[in-house]
Design a protein around this motif. Structure first.
Motif, PDB file in Angstrom:
ATOM      1  N   LEU A   1       0.806  -1.222   0.000  1.00 23.38           N
ATOM      2  CA  LEU A   1       0.000   0.000   0.000  1.00 23.38           C
ATOM      3  C   LEU A   1       0.840   1.274   0.000  1.00 23.38           C
ATOM      4  O   LEU A   1       0.290   2.367  -0.011  1.00 23.38           O
ATOM      5  CB  LEU A   1      -0.912   0.019   1.232  1.00 23.38           C
ATOM      6  CG  LEU A   1      -2.021  -1.037   1.259  1.00 23.38           C
ATOM      7  CD1 LEU A   1      -2.632  -1.108   2.636  1.00 23.38           C
ATOM      8  CD2 LEU A   1      -3.073  -0.706   0.233  1.00 23.38           C
ATOM      9  N   ARG A   2       2.138   1.137   0.020  1.00 24.59           N
ATOM     10  CA  ARG A   2       3.000   2.312   0.167  1.00 24.59           C
ATOM     11  C   ARG A   2       2.689   3.402  -0.858  1.00 24.59           C
ATOM     12  O   ARG A   2       2.514   4.569  -0.499  1.00 24.59           O
ATOM     13  CB  ARG A   2       4.474   1.900   0.053  1.00 24.59           C
ATOM     14  CG  ARG A   2       5.442   3.057   0.197  1.00 24.59           C
ATOM     15  CD  ARG A   2       6.878   2.595   0.089  1.00 24.59           C
ATOM     16  NE  ARG A   2       7.144   1.951  -1.191  1.00 24.59           N
ATOM     17  CZ  ARG A   2       8.317   1.454  -1.549  1.00 24.59           C
ATOM     18  NH1 ARG A   2       9.330   1.497  -0.714  1.00 24.59           N
ATOM     19  NH2 ARG A   2       8.489   0.873  -2.732  1.00 24.59           N
ATOM     20  N   ASN A   3       2.634   3.071  -2.134  1.00 26.95           N
ATOM     21  CA  ASN A   3       2.415   4.080  -3.163  1.00 26.95           C
ATOM     22  C   ASN A   3       0.994   4.612  -3.192  1.00 26.95           C
ATOM     23  O   ASN A   3       0.734   5.648  -3.807  1.00 26.95           O
ATOM     24  CB  ASN A   3       2.792   3.528  -4.537  1.00 26.95           C
ATOM     25  CG  ASN A   3       4.290   3.366  -4.697  1.00 26.95           C
ATOM     26  OD1 ASN A   3       5.065   3.876  -3.887  1.00 26.95           O
ATOM     27  ND2 ASN A   3       4.704   2.655  -5.723  1.00 26.95           N
ATOM     28  N   CYS A   4       0.063   3.897  -2.552  1.00 27.22           N
ATOM     29  CA  CYS A   4      -1.294   4.428  -2.423  1.00 27.22           C
ATOM     30  C   CYS A   4      -1.341   5.496  -1.338  1.00 27.22           C
ATOM     31  O   CYS A   4      -2.078   6.478  -1.443  1.00 27.22           O
ATOM     32  CB  CYS A   4      -2.286   3.321  -2.061  1.00 27.22           C
ATOM     33  SG  CYS A   4      -2.437   2.046  -3.298  1.00 27.22           S
TER      34      CYS A   4
ATOM     35  N   GLN B   1       2.730   9.005  -2.938  1.00 22.94           N
ATOM     36  CA  GLN B   1       3.489   8.864  -4.172  1.00 22.94           C
ATOM     37  C   GLN B   1       4.734   9.729  -4.052  1.00 22.94           C
ATOM     38  O   GLN B   1       4.663  10.896  -3.678  1.00 22.94           O
ATOM     39  CB  GLN B   1       2.658   9.337  -5.368  1.00 22.94           C
ATOM     40  CG  GLN B   1       3.388   9.289  -6.691  1.00 22.94           C
ATOM     41  CD  GLN B   1       3.689   7.866  -7.139  1.00 22.94           C
ATOM     42  OE1 GLN B   1       2.806   7.019  -7.159  1.00 22.94           O
ATOM     43  NE2 GLN B   1       4.928   7.617  -7.511  1.00 22.94           N
ATOM     44  N   SER B   2       5.898   9.168  -4.335  1.00 21.29           N
ATOM     45  CA  SER B   2       7.127   9.931  -4.144  1.00 21.29           C
ATOM     46  C   SER B   2       8.066   9.782  -5.330  1.00 21.29           C
ATOM     47  O   SER B   2       8.037   8.789  -6.057  1.00 21.29           O
ATOM     48  CB  SER B   2       7.840   9.476  -2.865  1.00 21.29           C
ATOM     49  OG  SER B   2       8.234   8.122  -2.963  1.00 21.29           O
TER      50      SER B   2
ATOM     51  N   LEU C   1       5.051  13.537  -2.761  1.00 20.66           N
ATOM     52  CA  LEU C   1       6.332  13.998  -2.234  1.00 20.66           C
ATOM     53  C   LEU C   1       7.361  14.036  -3.355  1.00 20.66           C
ATOM     54  O   LEU C   1       7.489  13.090  -4.128  1.00 20.66           O
ATOM     55  CB  LEU C   1       6.811  13.053  -1.126  1.00 20.66           C
ATOM     56  CG  LEU C   1       8.278  13.165  -0.684  1.00 20.66           C
ATOM     57  CD1 LEU C   1       8.541  14.514  -0.034  1.00 20.66           C
ATOM     58  CD2 LEU C   1       8.641  12.026   0.262  1.00 20.66           C
ATOM     59  N   LEU C   2       8.103  15.155  -3.422  1.00 26.92           N
ATOM     60  CA  LEU C   2       9.226  15.274  -4.338  1.00 26.92           C
ATOM     61  C   LEU C   2      10.444  15.658  -3.517  1.00 26.92           C
ATOM     62  O   LEU C   2      10.452  16.682  -2.827  1.00 26.92           O
ATOM     63  CB  LEU C   2       8.955  16.346  -5.398  1.00 26.92           C
ATOM     64  CG  LEU C   2      10.111  16.702  -6.337  1.00 26.92           C
ATOM     65  CD1 LEU C   2      10.540  15.485  -7.147  1.00 26.92           C
ATOM     66  CD2 LEU C   2       9.724  17.843  -7.265  1.00 26.92           C
ATOM     67  N   ALA C   3      11.476  14.823  -3.544  1.00 24.04           N
ATOM     68  CA  ALA C   3      12.716  15.093  -2.820  1.00 24.04           C
ATOM     69  C   ALA C   3      13.834  15.295  -3.833  1.00 24.04           C
ATOM     70  O   ALA C   3      14.026  14.462  -4.725  1.00 24.04           O
ATOM     71  CB  ALA C   3      13.054  13.949  -1.870  1.00 24.04           C
ATOM     72  N   VAL C   4      14.562  16.410  -3.714  1.00 28.19           N
ATOM     73  CA  VAL C   4      15.600  16.757  -4.685  1.00 28.19           C
ATOM     74  C   VAL C   4      16.880  17.097  -3.936  1.00 28.19           C
ATOM     75  O   VAL C   4      16.884  17.931  -3.030  1.00 28.19           O
ATOM     76  CB  VAL C   4      15.194  17.961  -5.558  1.00 28.19           C
ATOM     77  CG1 VAL C   4      16.207  18.165  -6.682  1.00 28.19           C
ATOM     78  CG2 VAL C   4      13.793  17.778  -6.126  1.00 28.19           C
TER      79      VAL C   4
END
Length: 659
Positions: free
Chosen positions: A210-213, A216-217, A347-350
């Motif tokens: 279920l992580r991506n539900c 979303q990263s 989530l967007l991590a850069v």
């Protein structure tokens, strides 16, 4: 959904750290090699596209353990579900409808469900999370010690699906454990947990499909490669984006496939005939070989997609500069979460988005990240060394300052969500204080004199070690010791910067002109919550000085006893990291400039450049030298420098003759 808490233990340079993240933009700052990248790697390990427990995934090695291998790596990612006036954020279960997970109960009636109370991640609590992921734990389940309730889309779930289970759940978490067994085998475990709210105990869900539900990263590392960040597969976000737009039943697509196949058959007919001759036998008997320009399966046509960018020259994205690659990747992910995935938030991590970019390009990327945040709907976590990603005054930013103390990474949250705090970010050049080991705060243009005086200080001073060895420091010691000199823009701004440095536990000294006693020091004491005795002493002192006199230097005070009392008070202030000069800038000029204030500073600097003379010919530096001695003694920067020689500093002296 947004990542609200990240707890890391025994991972890379991080012995232990506990971080809070906010919806919107979170900026991780710190000097090189402080451990910023390891925070993002920990997030990627648990929330990235690859599963950390996937058996073929080589994402943990012995080098990833902080210290000894007998202590496990533990990473906890806590995810908060949005609650708007009692309405919980929706969750899209489309991709996992056919999957299941189970939760366990102590009794057959399923009234006593298995829960765990997580508080401070004490050793027993951490390991208890993973009790049932081991072979012994599975044996205990299968042996009848516990009872399962299956949840999901399979028939044996008896109609109890994900929506019913999570309808009232506000908090989710993923807990990761990596450890070495007695047999010297590296094991990795991942557990999914959820609960009704912050006051409830956690329910263990086990299966992590279920992580991506839940969230979303996308994680973009510092060394970017489009083929990695834009992977085309059934589970990657970019693969899902392309698949959503490739309709395999398209008449035009089928006609194109047939045309390309006919063309390739004609072009390669001679080659096919030649290699099929018996004397070559390129394949097994009774087999044939052919050549095609495209995948034979229309189901996989999207996997052959290439991205081209025309910036005056049309070529593949992989052949473009890092700036264009970053902009395209961020924009495509933004499009995906808005139009394809349909989750509540993403989530967007850069890591270091400024790499290889000029200032204007950095601001373009910063604006792209702000657009992705979408007013706080989505979440950005980034690491940076530049002010362009720190100085957005229109957003509330959670800044995380990372430092390395000895060999361990530590991190602290600091918030810029009030107008007074945001004012500090207007001066972009002052953002360097977040990367400093220690700081000198100034009212204004005297910053430039302090910088020049520091060079003269290094040339004219020697230092004595405990072995009576004379050592010197370089003229660039301010940068060698990672010191920032910050122009706060006025005496009434000093306390705001000091407050931030106190929160970050960065050592600093505040400098001010003599008139700070009259106007500003009481405010400084009050806002920084100094003991009342300091304000009382200041007020008593001010009452003895002629209140009608706009005194700007100690020389304007009448009476030797009063001058002595004021001097003693200035010394006491220095013990509180507050260096007040005995006058203003104009009181220290040897050669007085034409202009006052900042104009005089610029004029003086221009003269010393033109005439090739040191600043000591224009300005009396004796009090500046006292400032440096006071500062170095405070921060122990010099002590650390001398110890690196190696030696231990035990005394200062202003001239080699004194030594």
């Amino acid at each position: 959904m947004y990542l609200s808490r990240l707890y890391i233990e025994n991972y890379r340079s991080i012995q232990k750290t506990d971080l809070k993240f906010e919806r919107g933009k979170n900026v991780i700052v710190g000097r090189n090699n402080s451990g910023k990248s390891n925070i993002l790697k920990a997030i990627d390990l648990v929330l990235g596209e690859y599963s950390p427990t996937y058996s073929k995934s080589d994402n943990i090695s012995e080098n990833d353990f902080y210290g000894q291998l007998n202590k496990p790596i533990f990473i906890w990612c806590e995810i908060q579900r949005e609650n708007n006036n009692g309405v919980l954020e929706s969750i899209n279960y489309t991709e996992v409808l056919k999957s299941t997970f189970f939760r366990m109960y102590h009794d057959k009636e399923q009234s006593d469900q298995l829960r765990v109370k997580i508080t401070d991640f004490a050793k027993g609590e951490k390991l208890a999370l993973f009790k049932f992921t081991t072979e012994a734990g599975q044996a205990e389940i299968d042996g009848g010690g516990y009872f399962k309730k299956w949840i999901g889309g399979k028939t044996y779930c008896k109609g109890w699906g994900f929506e019913q289970e999570f309808v009232d759940k506000e908090n989710f978490a993923l807990a990761f454990l990596a450890y070495k067994t007695k047999e010297d085998v590296l094991k990795k475990e991942l557990v999914f947990l959820y609960r009704e709210n912050r006051n409830s105990d956690w329910i263990i869900g086990f299966n992590c499909n279920l992580r991506n539900c839940i969230i979303q990263s996308a994680i973009i590392p510092a060394f970017r490669d489009p083929k990695d960040q834009l992977r085309i597969s059934s589970y990657s976000w970019f693969g899902k984006l392309l698949k959503a737009y490739v309709k395999t039943d398209s008449v035009e697509l089928n006609a194109a496939f047939d045309s390309v196949k006919d063309a390739s058959d004609g072009l390669f007919r001679q080659l096919k005939d030649k290699i099929s001759e018996k004397e070559i036998e390129i394949a097994f008997p009774n087999t044939s070989i052919s050549f095609q320009f495209n995948p034979n399966s229309k189901q996989d046509i999207h996997k052959s997609t290439l991205i081209y960018v025309n910036d005056g020259f049309d070529s593949e994205l992989k052949d473009k500069g890092a700036g264009i690659q970053s902009a395209v990747t961020i924009s495509l992910y933004d499009f995906y979460v808005r139009n394809i995935v349909h989750t509540g938030s993403s989530l967007l991590a850069v890591e270091e988005p400024e790499l290889y970019l000029h200032p204007h390009g950095r601001r373009v990327i910063s604006n792209r990240l702000s657009r992705f945040v979408d007013g706080g709907k989505n979440q950005v976590i980034l690491t940076t060394h530049t002010s362009e990603f720190l100085s957005n005054i229109y957003e509330s930013q959670n800044i995380i300052c990372v430092q390395k103390i000895n060999t361990s990474t530590t991190a602290k949250n600091i918030y810029f969500n009030t107008p007074k705090r945001k004012q500090i970010l207007i001066k972009k050049q002052n953002a360097e204080l977040f990367f400093a080991d220690s700081v000198i705060l100034t009212e204004g243009a005297d910053k430039y004199f302090i910088e020049e005086a520091a060079r003269c200080f290094a040339r004219s001073n020697k230092f004595l070690t405990e072995d009576y060895e004379i050592v010197s420091i370089s003229e660039d010691w301010i940068n060698d010791f990672n010191i920032s000199i910050i122009n706060c823009g006025g005496k009434h701004e000093l306390w705001k910067y000091a407050e931030i440095l106190n929160e970050l536990e960065i050592k600093f000294i505040t400098t001010a002109d003599f008139d700070f006693l009259r106007d500003g020091l009481n405010e400084y004491f009050t806002n920084l919550k100094f003991e009342k005795k300091h304000s009382d002493k200041l007020n008593k002192l001010k009452s003895k000085i002629n209140s009608k006199s706009k005194y700007k230097s100690i020389e304007q005070i009448e009476g030797e006893d009063l001058i002595k009392e004021v001097s003693d008070f200035l010394i006491e202030c220095r013990d509180q990291n507050l260096f007040i000069f005995t006058g203003e800038l104009e009181n220290f000029y040897i050669i007085k400039p034409t202009y006052d204030k900042e104009g005089g500073v610029i004029e003086t600097l221009g003269k010393l450049i033109e005439e090739q003379r040191p600043i000591s010919d224009y300005v009396d530096l004796s009090e500046y030298y006292s400032l440096f001695f006071n500062f170095l003694s405070l921060t122990q920067n010099l002590k650390e420098f001398v110890e690196a020689e190696p030696a231990k500093m035990v005394a200062y002296a202003q001239t080699e003759k004194q030594l």
